[in-house]
Design an enzyme around this catalytic site. Sequence first.
Site, PDB file in Angstrom:
ATOM      1  N   ARG A   1       0.796  -1.217   0.081  1.00 28.95           N
ATOM      2  CA  ARG A   1      -0.173   0.099   0.081  1.00 28.95           C
ATOM      3  C   ARG A   1       0.829   1.354  -0.161  1.00 28.95           C
ATOM      4  NH1 ARG A   1      -4.596   1.307   4.479  1.00 28.95           N
ATOM      5  NH2 ARG A   1      -3.051   1.286   5.751  1.00 28.95           N
TER       6      ARG A   1
ATOM      7  N   ASP B   1      -0.762  -2.282  12.498  1.00 29.54           N
ATOM      8  CA  ASP B   1      -0.397  -3.074  11.455  1.00 29.54           C
ATOM      9  C   ASP B   1      -0.134  -4.429  11.594  1.00 29.54           C
ATOM     10  OD1 ASP B   1       1.399  -2.013   8.608  1.00 29.54           O
ATOM     11  OD2 ASP B   1       1.631  -3.936   9.344  1.00 29.54           O
TER      12      ASP B   1
HETATM   13  N1  URA Z   1      -3.523  -2.864   7.280  1.00 27.82           N
HETATM   14  C1  URA Z   1      -3.239  -2.938   8.492  1.00 27.82           C
HETATM   15  O1  URA Z   1      -2.268  -3.814   8.940  1.00 27.82           O
HETATM   16  N2  URA Z   1      -3.884  -2.410   9.540  1.00 27.82           N
HETATM   17  C2  URA Z   1      -4.974  -1.636   9.308  1.00 27.82           C
HETATM   18  O2  URA Z   1      -5.576  -1.334  10.470  1.00 27.82           O
HETATM   19  C3  URA Z   1      -5.252  -1.258   7.925  1.00 27.82           C
HETATM   20  C4  URA Z   1      -4.493  -1.933   7.017  1.00 27.82           C
END
Ligand code: URA
Length: 210
Positions: free
Chosen positions: A105, A201
């Site tokens: 991302r 995360d």
């Molecule tokens: N990815 C993650 O690891 N945690 C989140 O809260 C959103 C995306």
Amino acid sequence: MTDHVTHVTHPLVQHKLTLMRQMTTSTAEFRQLLREISQLLAYEVTRDLNVTTRRISTPIQEMDAPVLDGRKLALVSILRAGNGLLDGMLDLIPSARVGFVGLYRDEETLEPVQYYFKVPDRLDERLVIAVDPMLATGNSSVAAIDLLKQAGATNIQFMCLLAAPEGIERMREAHPDVPIVTAAIDEKLNENGYIVPGLGDAGDRMFGTK
Ligand code: URA
């Protein structure tokens, strides 16, 4: 909850998820809990797996007994956090074929960027279970499923640990044919695209990175 989303409310799943959310939970505990939850979620997501029969002998007599048609299943991990769910599923279904979709991302645009794609052949003949613990914006899940469909998959399910309402909506718009199985539907996304209250995360917590 809609018929597009199955929220697994089993007490064991909910208890383990609470432990995972706690920031004091260690990396090793987090990974172990994710492995255990993935097995419980797998029970739900594999309900419609193809079963064939095999002639076996019990101590009493012969019978045609049900066995999984493992060749008809593909597990696809959306890297890297998907691997935490994949491991537990492979404990349960060791004969499953496995694929990987590498997406990261972009922290500014929150858009997914592809860096790896390798999946089993004949995806059109398989139930494809795509796994990623966090359904947040839905951008990477939608992109991964776009790629799986381009590769021929027609029967896809998506399994995650936490889903944000925004991610569920995005998936419903883009892929209404892909059912979602999740252990929780949280409140919202924050301005950084993290699930609230969430667990942070997932990749970092699983692998001990920052
Ligand atoms: N990815 C993650 O690891 N945690 C989140 O809260 C959103 C995306």
